[in-house]
Design an enzyme around this catalytic site. Structure first.
Site, PDB file in Angstrom:
ATOM      1  N   SER A  57     -77.765-104.875 -61.952  1.00  0.00           N
ATOM      2  CA  SER A  57     -77.878-103.452 -62.284  1.00  0.00           C
ATOM      3  C   SER A  57     -78.661-102.645 -61.259  1.00  0.00           C
ATOM      4  O   SER A  57     -78.526-101.426 -61.205  1.00  0.00           O
ATOM      5  CB  SER A  57     -78.533-103.283 -63.659  1.00  0.00           C
ATOM      6  OG  SER A  57     -79.820-103.872 -63.677  1.00  0.00           O
TER       7      SER A  57
ATOM      8  N   ASP B   3     -85.784 -96.195 -67.630  1.00  0.00           N
ATOM      9  CA  ASP B   3     -85.399 -96.583 -68.987  1.00  0.00           C
ATOM     10  C   ASP B   3     -86.072 -97.870 -69.471  1.00  0.00           C
ATOM     11  O   ASP B   3     -85.626 -98.472 -70.435  1.00  0.00           O
ATOM     12  CB  ASP B   3     -83.879 -96.740 -69.076  1.00  0.00           C
ATOM     13  CG  ASP B   3     -83.342 -97.809 -68.128  1.00  0.00           C
ATOM     14  OD1 ASP B   3     -84.150 -98.431 -67.403  1.00  0.00           O
ATOM     15  OD2 ASP B   3     -82.116 -98.021 -68.098  1.00  0.00           O
TER      16      ASP B   3
ATOM     17  N   HIS C 237     -85.014 -99.974 -65.171  1.00  0.00           N
ATOM     18  CA  HIS C 237     -84.523 -99.451 -63.893  1.00  0.00           C
ATOM     19  C   HIS C 237     -85.367 -98.275 -63.396  1.00  0.00           C
ATOM     20  O   HIS C 237     -86.066 -97.637 -64.182  1.00  0.00           O
ATOM     21  CB  HIS C 237     -83.060 -99.036 -64.053  1.00  0.00           C
ATOM     22  CG  HIS C 237     -82.217-100.102 -64.678  1.00  0.00           C
ATOM     23  ND1 HIS C 237     -81.910-100.111 -66.032  1.00  0.00           N
ATOM     24  CD2 HIS C 237     -81.672-101.230 -64.156  1.00  0.00           C
ATOM     25  CE1 HIS C 237     -81.181-101.185 -66.308  1.00  0.00           C
ATOM     26  NE2 HIS C 237     -81.035-101.893 -65.196  1.00  0.00           N
TER      27      HIS C 237
END
Length: 363
Positions: free
Chosen positions: A38, A329, A332
């Site tokens: 991610s 969040d 990240h």
């Protein structure tokens, strides 16, 4: 507070100008193939699984959600922009809207790890997708004469980026393995990265850019979820960060080993851990507040992370100014943080050997 805001604003403007000034070094169009999780997923999770990633994700730069797990651009986006690339790196899985991939392709998908193998979208699956992509692309170039596709020379001169490993460590801890057990699994992770590099090398790749993993123990998600944690002087989970350091040492050794083994390859190791750790422990210097708290989440201080009410879901709140936050969040980074991380990467001060990011397209 006003002076801090002005500092951060002008620092951000410097970063934007810095990335533009170095952008003219490429002699020919840059081609990048990225493999990861991610931290560098530009929409693969959404395209591949239909996983919903909605606003406020993407609110800062794109003004809409693009599948990136941030409020704006990721590190890889800033790196591509520094090259004056014709576009951001498109997810390989996003075939509905992107069919040419003239500047490369992004195989990274959120949640990816190296182990277990043959599970979407582990590193070896991403490499297998690349092999399919390359074979099909060269077939189209040869049989259909499509000159705007990447040709054999383009694949040879491309940069092969690898940014993975964080989820292997995190998943090990989440299974309640002891620190010793987590460390024992690291050589297997390193071996998978080595296998990936060797496959890409055997396919003609000669230019590699490999990121180590960041300070896992400083993420608000981990700080919120881990019980009986031992914190270091900066408020991060000690054994999580120690495991990341052990992984990084193994990865550095691997890169050194492969430089000797793959004589005609350039293999650059980038110390992302040092950059992100400095950003966290010296947050005020960079204009950030609450370095261990998420901008978007639920629960308020100290971490603003609630696994039952995550960013973008009903009940979550989002901060007014993401530019004051390092973390977006709980896992990240914000675009503001990513922009500073990019400037450090582009300085080459954290690269071994010290190599400018655009080395692969200078001719």
């Amino acid at each position: 507070m006003a002076s801090r805001f002005h500092f951060h604003f002008f620092f951000s403007m410097f970063i934007i100008l810095f990335t533009v000034t170095i952008a003219s070094q490429c002699k020919y169009p840059p081609v990048i193939f990225n493999f990861g999780d991610s931290n560098s997923d530009t929409g693969g999770l959404v395209a591949g699984l239909g996983f919903p990633v909605n606003l406020p994700y993407g609110r800062t730069f794109f003004r809409r959600s693009t599948g990136r797990l941030s409020d704006g651009r990721l590190l890889i986006d800033f790196l591509c922009q520094s090259l004056n690339a014709s576009s951001f790196l498109n997810p390989y899985l996003d075939s509905l809207t992107n069919s040419k991939f003239t500047n490369g392709a992004n195989f990274a998908v959120a949640g990816s790890s190296t182990l277990p193998k043959f599970v979407p979208f582990s590193l070896n699956i991403q490499v297998m997708q690349f092999l399919r992509f390359k074979a099909r692309t060269l077939e189209l170039v040869t049989t259909a004469g499509l000159g705007n596709f990447i040709n054999d020379e383009g694949f040879r001169n491309a940069l092969y980026m690898i940014d993975i490993g964080q989820n292997d460590i995190a998943d090990s801890f989440s299974k309640n393995l002891s620190y010793v057990q987590v460390i024992k699994r690291i050589p297997s992770v390193i071996a998978e990265i080595k296998n990936a590099v060797k496959v890409l090398y055997n396919e003609g790749g000669r230019k590699f850019w490999i990121h180590n993993t960041g300070p896992l123990g400083c993420l608000p998600q981990k700080l919120s979820l881990v019980e009986n944690k031992v914190l270091d002087p900066h408020g991060c989970i000690s054994n999580y960060n120690d495991a990341a350091k052990v992984f990084n040492e193994g990865l550095l050794h691997l890169c050194q080993e492969m430089r000797s083994e793959l004589k005609d390859a350039t293999i650059v190791y980038v110390d992302i851990y040092a950059i992100k750790h400095d950003l966290t422990v010296n947050a005020t210097k960079y204009g950030f507040s609450s370095p261990l708290m998420a901008c978007c989440g639920n629960g308020g201080p100290p971490y603003n992370y609630n696994i039952r009410v995550t960013c973008g879901h009903p009940g979550s709140q989002v901060c007014d100014q993401g530019s004051k936050f390092i973390n977006w969040d709980g896992i990240h980074y914000t675009e503001a943080a990513n922009s500073i991380i990019a400037s450090k990467v582009l300085s080459a001060a954290y690269s071994t050997p010290r190599t400018p990011f655009d080395f692969f397209c200078r001719g």
